[in-house]
Design a protein around this motif. Structure first.
Motif, PDB file in Angstrom:
ATOM      1  N   ASP A  72       0.837  -1.211   0.000  1.00  0.00           N
ATOM      2  CA  ASP A  72       0.000   0.000   0.000  1.00  0.00           C
ATOM      3  C   ASP A  72       0.867   1.254   0.000  1.00  0.00           C
ATOM      4  OD1 ASP A  72      -2.234  -1.571   0.076  1.00  0.00           O
ATOM      5  OD2 ASP A  72      -2.542  -1.385   2.239  1.00  0.00           O
ATOM      6  N   ARG A  73       1.912   1.242   0.827  1.00  0.00           N
ATOM      7  CA  ARG A  73       2.777   2.415   0.946  1.00  0.00           C
ATOM      8  C   ARG A  73       3.508   2.694  -0.363  1.00  0.00           C
ATOM      9  NH1 ARG A  73       4.577   4.542   5.849  1.00  0.00           N
ATOM     10  NH2 ARG A  73       6.276   6.064   5.657  1.00  0.00           N
ATOM     11  N   TYR A 132       1.011   4.230  -2.803  1.00  0.00           N
ATOM     12  CA  TYR A 132       0.750   5.620  -2.424  1.00  0.00           C
ATOM     13  C   TYR A 132       1.926   6.515  -2.805  1.00  0.00           C
ATOM     14  CZ  TYR A 132      -0.370   9.712   0.342  1.00  0.00           C
ATOM     15  OH  TYR A 132      -0.626  10.997   0.726  1.00  0.00           O
ATOM     16  N   ASP A 181      11.732   5.863   7.599  1.00  0.00           N
ATOM     17  CA  ASP A 181      10.384   5.531   8.069  1.00  0.00           C
ATOM     18  C   ASP A 181      10.320   5.475   9.588  1.00  0.00           C
ATOM     19  OD1 ASP A 181       9.562   5.385   5.450  1.00  0.00           O
ATOM     20  OD2 ASP A 181       9.810   3.220   5.305  1.00  0.00           O
ATOM     21  N   GLU A 234       4.315  10.559  10.496  1.00  0.00           N
ATOM     22  CA  GLU A 234       4.197   9.258   9.846  1.00  0.00           C
ATOM     23  C   GLU A 234       3.818   9.355   8.371  1.00  0.00           C
ATOM     24  OE1 GLU A 234       0.388  10.412  11.854  1.00  0.00           O
ATOM     25  OE2 GLU A 234       2.462  10.196  12.475  1.00  0.00           O
ATOM     26  N   TYR A 235       3.238  10.469   7.971  1.00  0.00           N
ATOM     27  CA  TYR A 235       2.851  10.669   6.575  1.00  0.00           C
ATOM     28  C   TYR A 235       4.025  11.102   5.692  1.00  0.00           C
ATOM     29  CZ  TYR A 235       3.303  15.575   7.729  1.00  0.00           C
ATOM     30  OH  TYR A 235       3.816  16.784   8.129  1.00  0.00           O
ATOM     31  N   ARG A 280       7.125  11.720   3.402  1.00  0.00           N
ATOM     32  CA  ARG A 280       8.014  11.020   2.464  1.00  0.00           C
ATOM     33  C   ARG A 280       9.086  11.989   1.988  1.00  0.00           C
ATOM     34  NH1 ARG A 280       5.025  11.319  -1.411  1.00  0.00           N
ATOM     35  NH2 ARG A 280       3.540  12.552  -0.256  1.00  0.00           N
TER      36      ARG A 280
END
Length: 426
Positions: free
Chosen positions: A140-141, A144, A333, A342-343, A345
């Motif tokens: 999923d990550r 995204y 991470d 946590e969001y 990047r």
């Protein structure tokens, strides 16, 4: 004793049949090496029934619990007849070794976008991880991340499809029970990410203090505490650029007189490894270098000397930097989760810089040139007002209406004696 076929890579990447008896016994041990960053080394050994040799596999961990968990996974794999060497392959190794088998039945015209998706997105995102450790959350990550990097729907679809096929082959080979790459409803995830990207301000760090805290934490968490990782993070945020563009900057691109950066190249994954090429959309642009980062730029320019083609930002051993390299070297991470981001990047460093510039009042057309956006609509996303701006707008409107109520409407004629009056004569 019954046997089950297991494949293992041999020279040239060709897979050879290798039979292991069901329930093969592994000997294991955990060695504590306190002088290492990952002090607990877990090792398993077994007897190869074909060669009678004693091969082994080992991996280092931060805690003894993680090391014992790895040994347990190896034992479970061996009990199912899976060669421990295959069970510890990375996703990139496994996919490359089993490519023809995983892609069987596809037409040549379909293979081209699948190869591109595997090389440019799947491997950089997940290729370094053990194939047996890939989870639904990691898949999923990754998806995204591709969406957040503004990949098109067809690009995301091809990248996800090739990952599904490789992971399905891993299921067939017994490396895992279910295919974690079968992301359900990724189109809705794409729409959700698009909605979020309509407000990229939500992805930005709050201020310089938050950026400095992040950069410092990443350096401290890296194995060698290399200060260059912090320089990359600060430089990327303050110039609103991508990590590949930071990696591509050369000494000759920086003008110390005007403190401008002639941004004309980026480092990206390509056939045979990393390569330098033009920026996204082939848009050469000029980016200002603010005083907050001039000292670190000067220090790096002085370090490379008179070589105009020297890279300003490299890894601790002089290698080129990618977003995956930065993530792995700094345990990105883990750090952002601990700091409450946590969001966050690596690409959000660019969102941070553009948001700060918009808040500083940089005109829209100038911001577009600095960002290198092809569409003005993309740049306008950074101009969305925050909550404080909305509150101030409401207060301004209320003040305007209040002032209007004091002056608008019929006024009484003054009655004080001696007051002078004007009369209009036609």
């Amino acid at each position: 004793m019954a046997a089950i076929a297991s494949r293992r890579p041999v020279a040239g990447g060709v897979m050879a049949e290798h039979f292991l008896p069901l329930g093969i016994k592994l000997s294991s041990d955990v060695e504590h090496r306190p002088d290492r960053a990952t002090p607990f080394r877990a090792r398993v050994r077994w007897t190869d029934p074909r060669t009678k040799k004693r091969p082994s596999r080992s991996e280092a961990f931060e805690t003894e619990e993680d090391a014992l968990g790895w040994i347990e996974r190896m034992r479970k794999a061996a009990s199912r007849g899976i060669d421990p060497a295959a069970a510890t392959m990375t996703l990139a190794e496994y996919g490359n070794a089993n490519w023809e088998l995983a892609m069987r039945g596809l037409e040549p015209k379909t293979l081209d976008p699948y190869r591109a998706g595997w090389r440019l997105r799947v491997v950089p995102a997940l290729g370094h991880l053990g194939v047996a450790t890939i989870t639904n959350g990691l898949a999923d990550r990754a998806v995204y991340g591709w969406i957040a990097d503004e990949c098109s729907r067809s690009t995301v679809k091809s990248s996800l499809a090739v990952m599904v096929r490789v992971m399905e082959q891993a299921v067939r080979d017994g490396l895992m029970d279910v295919n974690p790459a079968r992301v359900v409803g990724w189109q809705q995830e794409y729409k959700r990410a698009e909605d979020e990207l309509d407000n990229p301000r939500s992805l930005a760090l709050r201020n310089w203090a938050a950026l400095d805290q992040l950069a410092t934490a990443l350096v401290e968490r890296s194995a060698d505490q290399y200060p260059g990782w912090g320089d990359v993070v600060r430089f990327a945020a303050c110039t609103a650029t991508r990590i590949g563009e930071v990696s591509g900057v050369r000494a000759k691109d920086i003008n110390r007189t005007t403190w401008m950066w002639d941004l004309c190249r980026q480092t990206t994954p390509g056939p045979g490894g990393l390569l330098d090429k033009g920026t996204k959309g082939k848009r050469r642009r000029t980016v200002p270098l603010i005083p907050e980062i001039r000292a670190l730029v000067e220090q790096r320019l002085d370090a490379v000397g008179h070589d105009p083609m020297a890279r300003l930002f490299t890894g601790p051993r002089g290698g080129r930097i990618t977003t995956a390299v930065l993530r792995d070297a700094t345990h990105w991470d883990e750090v952002v989760l601990r700091l409450g981001y946590e969001y966050l990047r690596r690409h959000d460093l660019r969102h941070t810089g553009l948001t700060w510039m918009a808040d500083a009042g940089v005109p829209l057309h100038v911001l577009r040139k600095i960002a290198g956006h092809g569409s003005l609509t993309t740049t306008q996303r950074y101009l969305h007002p925050d909550l404080q701006s909305i509150e101030l707008a409401g207060q301004a409107l209320s003040a305007h209406l209040a002032a209007g109520r004091e002056t608008v409407g019929p006024q009484l004629v003054p009655t004080e004696p001696g007051a002078r009056r004007l009369r209009l004569v036609r």
